[in-house]
Design a protein around this motif. Structure first.
Motif, PDB file in Angstrom:
ATOM      1  N   GLN A 178       8.784 -22.717  17.340  1.00 44.56           N
ATOM      2  CA  GLN A 178       9.284 -23.471  18.487  1.00 44.56           C
ATOM      3  C   GLN A 178       8.158 -24.211  19.200  1.00 44.56           C
ATOM      4  O   GLN A 178       8.303 -25.375  19.587  1.00 44.56           O
ATOM      5  N   ARG A 179       7.012 -23.526  19.369  1.00 40.44           N
ATOM      6  CA  ARG A 179       5.869 -24.166  20.021  1.00 40.44           C
ATOM      7  C   ARG A 179       5.306 -25.301  19.170  1.00 40.44           C
ATOM      8  O   ARG A 179       4.836 -26.315  19.690  1.00 40.44           O
ATOM      9  N   PHE A 180       5.343 -25.124  17.854  1.00 38.46           N
ATOM     10  CA  PHE A 180       4.887 -26.186  16.956  1.00 38.46           C
ATOM     11  C   PHE A 180       5.800 -27.402  17.074  1.00 38.46           C
ATOM     12  O   PHE A 180       5.333 -28.546  17.151  1.00 38.46           O
ATOM     13  N   GLY A 181       7.119 -27.174  17.091  1.00 34.87           N
ATOM     14  CA  GLY A 181       8.072 -28.270  17.238  1.00 34.87           C
ATOM     15  C   GLY A 181       7.889 -29.017  18.545  1.00 34.87           C
ATOM     16  O   GLY A 181       8.084 -30.230  18.612  1.00 34.87           O
TER      17      GLY A 181
ATOM     18  N   ALA B 180      14.440 -23.750  14.640  1.00 37.41           N
ATOM     19  CA  ALA B 180      13.460 -23.429  15.679  1.00 37.41           C
ATOM     20  C   ALA B 180      12.681 -24.668  16.103  1.00 37.41           C
ATOM     21  O   ALA B 180      12.475 -24.912  17.301  1.00 37.41           O
ATOM     22  N   GLN B 181      12.225 -25.460  15.124  1.00 36.61           N
ATOM     23  CA  GLN B 181      11.479 -26.667  15.470  1.00 36.61           C
ATOM     24  C   GLN B 181      12.347 -27.652  16.246  1.00 36.61           C
ATOM     25  O   GLN B 181      11.903 -28.252  17.234  1.00 36.61           O
ATOM     26  N   ASN B 182      13.589 -27.824  15.829  1.00 41.05           N
ATOM     27  CA  ASN B 182      14.472 -28.765  16.529  1.00 41.05           C
ATOM     28  C   ASN B 182      14.949 -28.212  17.867  1.00 41.05           C
ATOM     29  O   ASN B 182      15.236 -28.974  18.798  1.00 41.05           O
TER      30      ASN B 182
ATOM     31  N   GLY C  77       0.116 -22.925  22.759  1.00 38.77           N
ATOM     32  CA  GLY C  77       1.209 -21.966  22.672  1.00 38.77           C
ATOM     33  C   GLY C  77       1.326 -21.365  21.280  1.00 38.77           C
ATOM     34  O   GLY C  77       1.643 -20.186  21.114  1.00 38.77           O
ATOM     35  N   VAL C  78       1.072 -22.182  20.257  1.00 41.59           N
ATOM     36  CA  VAL C  78       1.076 -21.696  18.877  1.00 41.59           C
ATOM     37  C   VAL C  78       0.026 -20.612  18.702  1.00 41.59           C
ATOM     38  O   VAL C  78       0.289 -19.541  18.149  1.00 41.59           O
TER      39      VAL C  78
END
Length: 447
Positions: A78-81, A298-300, A87-88
């Motif tokens: 999620q943080r990467f997205g 998660a990314q979206n 955060g990652v």
């Protein structure tokens, strides 16, 4: 080698991401399949039954840990997205801390209670000691398995599904070599199979660690990132624990099925073991689809694009459904040749039991695919409760049918325990997915 799944064609992204995972899952499955083949061919039916009798226990323990580590890295994805590099890194550091604590606790607990659990499962006396030896070695090497699961999940969280595949291929080859050497040359029996599995997992985990340290700056962390962050751990545990419990709840149902099966004797256990290995090998695609959709959603979710999540879930369902029909047809046609990979001699009785299992359970491959897709989409979006309840539904279905099968001493009933669980749980999670998406849409409208 990171892959941003928030842009571009969902179908192409899913295909690009899932292929390495499918291959990786197949090679990972080769660990247990090779153990089964070599043990069955060179040690015997009883040894094969001993390895098979511990399969549900391995699923219970290692599945719990896999659920945790996968849940811990949902935040990473999620943080990467969202483009939050710091955060990652914080999520990575906290994942290491939580995984280390749980690994120590689970290793001690599982090793101490193994004899008792095998007795509760009514493991046949003629395979009890071999079963205990095999599963104890697997439990003591749990740390190596967790290392690989955690690091490969981190790499997939940032869109890299290829590197874990490369290391798994190498480890699978090593596993075959060690199996042959330890079982055939050194005559170590089931212990040799267990040692080969643990050592191979350890190699793949260490290679993932070295790759991250040298090639993935985004996942490289400093001392400051090992500082426990309350918000971070709360998020990781709120997703990881339900995912772990969902695995465990499912495994408890499988243990009840195994207990019912054990009452039918070691020959039936051996046949069921072969059937499950074949089924697990074929259904690796569903696990790969689940991992893909967890990362995709998660990314979206990190950028709040719900329409893209729904579009991806629809594409994933149809891909899974087409595969299910094709896989079932191929499996029915090739089953006699497949069974001969596991055992030698007169296989008439064993083949009949294997075919019963494949015929009953193969009909429900489509809802099995639904379980993996919708469960992982919800978890990738940060919703862990309903997927966990899906595990409860699966447990209840398996338990009820398994108890009836045990009372009737019915092998067909044992097979129906899995099939009924897949069918009902698939529908439950599809309904849950639609509920969660509507809930997120209402939140987005309200701001």
């Amino acid at each position: 080698m990171e892959l941003d799944m928030t842009k571009g064609s969902p179908f192409r992204l899913i295909v690009k991401f899932i292929i390495p995972i499918i291959l990786g899952n197949i090679f990972q499955q080769l660990y247990s399949v090779v153990d089964t083949v070599i043990v069955g061919q060179f040690v015997g039916v009883q040894a094969l039954a001993a390895v098979g009798a511990t399969g549900t226990i391995s699923f219970l323990i290692l599945g719990f840990m896999q659920g945790l580590t996968t849940g811990f890295t949902v935040l990473t994805s999620q943080r990467f997205g969202a483009g939050d590099k710091e955060g990652v890194k914080k999520s990575v550091g906290n994942s290491y801390i939580l995984s280390a604590i749980v690994t120590v606790f689970m290793t001690i607990l599982s090793a101490a209670g193994m004899g008792w659990l095998l007795r509760v499962m009514q493991t046949p006396d003629d395979i009890f000691e071999m079963s205990k030896t095999y599963i104890l070695i697997i439990c003591l090497g749990m740390g190596f398995t967790i290392l690989y699961n955690l690091l490969s999940s981190m790499l997939r969280a940032v869109g890299n599904s290829k590197v874990p595949l490369y290391f798994l291929i190498l480890a699978a080859v090593l596993n075959v070599v060690l199996d042959l050497v330890l079982i055939i040359v050194f005559q170590m029996g089931v212990a040799g199979a267990a040692v080969a599995t643990v050592a191979s997992q350890g190699v793949s985990g260490l290679l993932c660690l070295l790759y991250i340290l040298k090639k993935v700056p985004l996942l490289q962390i400093g001392k400051q990132h090992f500082k426990p962050e309350a918000w971070c751990m709360k998020n990781q545990l709120s997703i990881g624990i339900p995912m772990a419990l969902q695995f465990s709840i499912t495994a408890v149902g499988a243990i009840m099925v195994q207990a019912a099966l054990n009452m039918l004797g070691s020959t039936v256990v051996a046949a069921y073991t072969v059937a499950c290995k074949v089924e697990q090998f074929v259904t690796q695609v569903y696990g790969a689809m689940g991992m893909t959709m967890a990362t995709y959603s998660a990314q979206n979710r990190g950028i709040g694009n719900l329409d893209r999540i729904k579009k991806g879930a629809k594409i994933a369902f149809w891909m899974s459904a087409v595969y299910s029909v094709a896989a079932y047809a191929v499996l029915e046609l090739t089953l006699p040749w497949v069974v001969r990979l596991f055992l030698a001699g007169d296989l008439t009785e064993v083949l009949s039991y294997v075919r019963i299992y494949v015929t009953i359970c193969g009909i429900f491959f489509i809802p099995l695919g639904m379980i993996f897709i919708y469960r992982n989409v919800m978890q990738g979006c940060g919703y862990g409760f309903l997927p966990m309840m899906g595990g409860v539904v699966e447990l209840v279905c398996r338990a009820v049918v398994a108890v009836i099968a045990a009372h009737l001493l019915s092998y067909e009933g044992v097979c129906c325990a899995n099939a009924s669980a897949w069918g009902i749980t698939g529908v439950f999670l599809w309904i849950s997915y639609r509920f969660v998406m509507r809930k997120m849409e209402r939140k987005a409208i309200m701001g």
